[in-house]
Design a protein around this motif. Structure first.
Motif, PDB file in Angstrom:
ATOM      1  N   THR A 160      68.016  73.727  72.443  1.00 16.21           N
ATOM      2  CA  THR A 160      68.427  72.555  71.668  1.00 16.21           C
ATOM      3  C   THR A 160      67.268  72.145  70.770  1.00 16.21           C
ATOM      4  OG1 THR A 160      69.972  71.728  73.342  1.00 16.21           O
ATOM      5  CG2 THR A 160      69.063  70.110  71.792  1.00 16.21           C
ATOM      6  N   PHE A 161      67.553  71.988  69.479  1.00 13.85           N
ATOM      7  CA  PHE A 161      66.563  71.529  68.507  1.00 13.85           C
ATOM      8  C   PHE A 161      67.248  70.494  67.633  1.00 13.85           C
ATOM      9  CE2 PHE A 161      64.419  72.983  64.259  1.00 13.85           C
ATOM     10  CZ  PHE A 161      63.818  71.739  64.118  1.00 13.85           C
ATOM     11  N   VAL A 162      66.767  69.238  67.705  1.00 14.57           N
ATOM     12  CA  VAL A 162      67.344  68.172  66.901  1.00 14.57           C
ATOM     13  C   VAL A 162      66.236  67.385  66.205  1.00 14.57           C
ATOM     14  CG1 VAL A 162      69.440  67.921  68.289  1.00 14.57           C
ATOM     15  CG2 VAL A 162      67.399  66.593  68.899  1.00 14.57           C
ATOM     16  N   ASP A 163      66.552  66.864  65.018  1.00 15.37           N
ATOM     17  CA  ASP A 163      65.692  65.954  64.270  1.00 15.37           C
ATOM     18  C   ASP A 163      66.332  64.576  64.388  1.00 15.37           C
ATOM     19  OD1 ASP A 163      64.920  64.259  62.015  1.00 15.37           O
ATOM     20  OD2 ASP A 163      63.877  65.997  61.228  1.00 15.37           O
ATOM     21  N   ILE A 164      65.582  63.598  64.906  1.00 17.50           N
ATOM     22  CA  ILE A 164      66.124  62.275  65.205  1.00 17.50           C
ATOM     23  C   ILE A 164      65.438  61.228  64.333  1.00 17.50           C
ATOM     24  CG2 ILE A 164      66.423  60.518  66.999  1.00 17.50           C
ATOM     25  CD1 ILE A 164      66.293  62.841  69.055  1.00 17.50           C
ATOM     26  N   PHE A 183      60.187  69.186  75.020  1.00 17.12           N
ATOM     27  CA  PHE A 183      59.211  68.213  74.560  1.00 17.12           C
ATOM     28  C   PHE A 183      59.740  67.492  73.328  1.00 17.12           C
ATOM     29  CE2 PHE A 183      58.435  72.088  72.249  1.00 17.12           C
ATOM     30  CZ  PHE A 183      58.048  71.700  70.970  1.00 17.12           C
ATOM     31  N   ILE A 184      59.142  66.329  73.043  1.00 16.91           N
ATOM     32  CA  ILE A 184      59.428  65.538  71.849  1.00 16.91           C
ATOM     33  C   ILE A 184      58.129  65.411  71.068  1.00 16.91           C
ATOM     34  CG2 ILE A 184      60.082  63.267  70.967  1.00 16.91           C
ATOM     35  CD1 ILE A 184      61.764  62.928  73.549  1.00 16.91           C
ATOM     36  N   TYR A 185      58.187  65.601  69.750  1.00 17.28           N
ATOM     37  CA  TYR A 185      57.027  65.396  68.902  1.00 17.28           C
ATOM     38  C   TYR A 185      57.369  64.298  67.901  1.00 17.28           C
ATOM     39  CZ  TYR A 185      53.070  66.303  65.809  1.00 17.28           C
ATOM     40  OH  TYR A 185      51.925  66.168  65.060  1.00 17.28           O
ATOM     41  N   VAL A 186      56.565  63.235  67.902  1.00 15.02           N
ATOM     42  CA  VAL A 186      56.810  62.093  67.023  1.00 15.02           C
ATOM     43  C   VAL A 186      56.189  62.372  65.654  1.00 15.02           C
ATOM     44  CG1 VAL A 186      56.585  59.608  66.733  1.00 15.02           C
ATOM     45  CG2 VAL A 186      56.740  60.575  69.048  1.00 15.02           C
ATOM     46  N   LEU A 187      57.014  62.379  64.625  1.00 13.84           N
ATOM     47  CA  LEU A 187      56.549  62.640  63.259  1.00 13.84           C
ATOM     48  C   LEU A 187      56.157  61.361  62.533  1.00 13.84           C
ATOM     49  CD1 LEU A 187      59.219  65.265  62.121  1.00 13.84           C
ATOM     50  CD2 LEU A 187      56.848  65.723  62.765  1.00 13.84           C
ATOM     51  N   GLU A 188      56.922  60.296  62.744  1.00 15.79           N
ATOM     52  CA  GLU A 188      56.673  59.038  62.045  1.00 15.79           C
ATOM     53  C   GLU A 188      57.034  57.870  62.957  1.00 15.79           C
ATOM     54  OE1 GLU A 188      59.065  59.028  58.534  1.00 15.79           O
ATOM     55  OE2 GLU A 188      58.298  60.937  57.797  1.00 15.79           O
ATOM     56  N   GLY A 189      56.309  56.771  62.811  1.00 10.57           N
ATOM     57  CA  GLY A 189      56.678  55.543  63.485  1.00 10.57           C
ATOM     58  C   GLY A 189      56.168  55.419  64.907  1.00 10.57           C
ATOM     59  N   ARG A 190      56.819  54.527  65.653  1.00 13.31           N
ATOM     60  CA  ARG A 190      56.379  54.184  66.993  1.00 13.31           C
ATOM     61  C   ARG A 190      57.589  53.773  67.813  1.00 13.31           C
ATOM     62  NH1 ARG A 190      54.888  49.126  68.689  1.00 13.31           N
ATOM     63  NH2 ARG A 190      55.025  48.425  66.522  1.00 13.31           N
ATOM     64  N   GLY A 191      57.593  54.150  69.113  1.00 15.08           N
ATOM     65  CA  GLY A 191      58.722  53.790  69.953  1.00 15.08           C
ATOM     66  C   GLY A 191      58.423  53.978  71.420  1.00 15.08           C
ATOM     67  N   GLY A 203      52.271  61.657  65.949  1.00 11.26           N
ATOM     68  CA  GLY A 203      51.253  62.582  66.430  1.00 11.26           C
ATOM     69  C   GLY A 203      51.281  62.813  67.921  1.00 11.26           C
ATOM     70  N   HIS A 204      52.035  62.007  68.673  1.00  6.90           N
ATOM     71  CA  HIS A 204      52.100  62.171  70.118  1.00  6.90           C
ATOM     72  C   HIS A 204      53.158  63.209  70.509  1.00  6.90           C
ATOM     73  CE1 HIS A 204      50.134  58.036  71.002  1.00  6.90           C
ATOM     74  NE2 HIS A 204      49.271  59.013  71.218  1.00  6.90           N
ATOM     75  N   VAL A 205      52.840  63.961  71.568  1.00  8.72           N
ATOM     76  CA  VAL A 205      53.750  64.947  72.150  1.00  8.72           C
ATOM     77  C   VAL A 205      54.110  64.472  73.552  1.00  8.72           C
ATOM     78  CG1 VAL A 205      54.117  67.389  72.662  1.00  8.72           C
ATOM     79  CG2 VAL A 205      52.425  66.726  70.928  1.00  8.72           C
ATOM     80  N   PRO A 226      60.700  51.944  62.360  1.00 15.63           N
ATOM     81  CA  PRO A 226      61.401  53.168  61.942  1.00 15.63           C
ATOM     82  C   PRO A 226      60.712  54.410  62.504  1.00 15.63           C
ATOM     83  CG  PRO A 226      61.323  51.627  60.131  1.00 15.63           C
ATOM     84  CD  PRO A 226      60.491  51.014  61.226  1.00 15.63           C
ATOM     85  N   LEU A 227      61.499  55.249  63.138  1.00 18.91           N
ATOM     86  CA  LEU A 227      60.967  56.361  63.935  1.00 18.91           C
ATOM     87  C   LEU A 227      61.641  57.666  63.530  1.00 18.91           C
ATOM     88  CD1 LEU A 227      59.324  57.153  66.618  1.00 18.91           C
ATOM     89  CD2 LEU A 227      61.510  56.917  67.777  1.00 18.91           C
ATOM     90  N   ARG A 228      60.826  58.727  63.475  1.00 19.96           N
ATOM     91  CA  ARG A 228      61.365  60.073  63.282  1.00 19.96           C
ATOM     92  C   ARG A 228      60.672  61.007  64.256  1.00 19.96           C
ATOM     93  NH1 ARG A 228      60.712  63.944  57.984  1.00 19.96           N
ATOM     94  NH2 ARG A 228      62.099  65.619  58.650  1.00 19.96           N
ATOM     95  N   ALA A 229      61.458  61.816  64.958  1.00 14.56           N
ATOM     96  CA  ALA A 229      60.907  62.730  65.949  1.00 14.56           C
ATOM     97  C   ALA A 229      61.763  63.984  66.011  1.00 14.56           C
ATOM     98  CB  ALA A 229      60.855  62.066  67.327  1.00 14.56           C
ATOM     99  N   VAL A 230      61.147  65.082  66.455  1.00 18.13           N
ATOM    100  CA  VAL A 230      61.898  66.307  66.732  1.00 18.13           C
ATOM    101  C   VAL A 230      61.870  66.551  68.233  1.00 18.13           C
ATOM    102  CG1 VAL A 230      61.660  67.436  64.494  1.00 18.13           C
ATOM    103  CG2 VAL A 230      59.821  67.664  66.180  1.00 18.13           C
TER     104      VAL A 230
END
Length: 273
Positions: A160-164, A183-191, A203-205, A226-230
């Motif tokens: 499974t590979f999703v962009d959220i 795993f989840i990798y955070v691209l933008e934002g905070r949550g 930057g967090h994994v 606003p958050l973006r993660a894969v």
């Protein structure tokens, strides 16, 4: 949880950050490594691979793919190339002239019985991928499924590979089989993430924990801004991993054969377009 720290590199490779550091084969199984790269033309010229798949996600810039079995594509921001190296392929990933590409590249292992599968290239355009929409949430599905929305991407190993993307205050839960590792990798934002609402930012994994023998599990993401993660998750293979440069096999003997086959021209011959 850990943070992927970018480091300057020489030449046209501007920066690189190990999201999944190599060598932790059992911990990340079926994933081998993932790098976040910022690079310019000439960094990744033609080079060989055998025994695994590369999944390259373009965040910024335009990237040209060419390989020795006829695969070709120009990837725009948000697009993915899913390349099955299998029995052996030679390919290049080159930014268009004057551009800097920001990308993620994941190495996905193949089981021993599939390491010599014929090479394959899938060009996954963001605009053509199925999308799950919830209140304040957009989930683009590149492989596997999310909330009943499924992609048609061909997999050797179930993944499974999703962009959220989440608006501030929104949340979404990603359903997964209970035996998946991920795993989840955070691209933008905070949550906040998971049942314990672990805080994380760009930057967090975050590792996805096991389901304790349950048939199904889920990962919940809540956006403080606003958050973006894969999110990547897949079924572990549970086999030995022997890696030498661009080759990933299960024995040292298979690595030796891969090197011999490459020098003998058995990986095909690339042609520039």
């Amino acid at each position: 949880m850990w943070k992927a720290e970018a480091e300057p590199r020489g030449g046209s490779h501007l920066k690189a950050a190990p999201v999944l550091p190599p060598g932790r084969w059992q911990e990340f199984d079926p994933f081998l490594l993932m790098m976040e790269d910022w690079f310019q033309a000439g960094t990744f010229d033609f080079h060989p691979h055998r025994g695994f798949e590369t999944v390259t996600y373009v965040i910024e810039g335009r990237l040209k793919h060419e390989d020795s079995f006829g695969g070709y594509g120009i990837l725009e921001p948000g697009d993915v190339q899913w390349m099955t190296a299998g029995s052996g392929i030679i390919h290049s990933e080159d930014p268009l002239p004057g551009e800097t590409v920001h990308s993620l590249q994941l190495w996905l292992n193949l089981p021993k019985a599939e390491k010599m599968t014929p090479p394959r290239y899938q060009d996954l355009k963001a605009s053509a991928m199925p999308v799950r929409r919830e209140a304040g949430a957009v989930v683009r599905v590149f492989s596997g499924s999310s909330g009943g929305v499924a992609a048609e991407t061909k997999n050797v190993v179930p993944v499974t590979f999703v962009d959220i993307s989440l608006e501030a205050g929104a949340s979404v839960s990603q359903d997964l089989p209970g035996d998946y590792n991920g795993f989840i990798y955070v691209l933008e934002g905070r949550g906040r993430f998971g049942a314990e609402e672990t805080p994380a930012e760009a930057g967090h994994v975050l590792r996805l924990g096991g389901a304790g023998g349950a048939a199904e599990s889920e990962a919940t993401l809540r956006a403080d801004e606003p958050l973006r993660a894969v999110l990547f998750a897949g079924r572990p293979i549970g086999e030995p991993v022997v890696q030498h440069g661009p080759f990933v096999m299960t024995t040292a003997g298979d690595i030796k054969l891969a090197i011999e086959d490459y020098h003998a021209g058995k990986f095909g011959r690339p042609k520039r377009r």
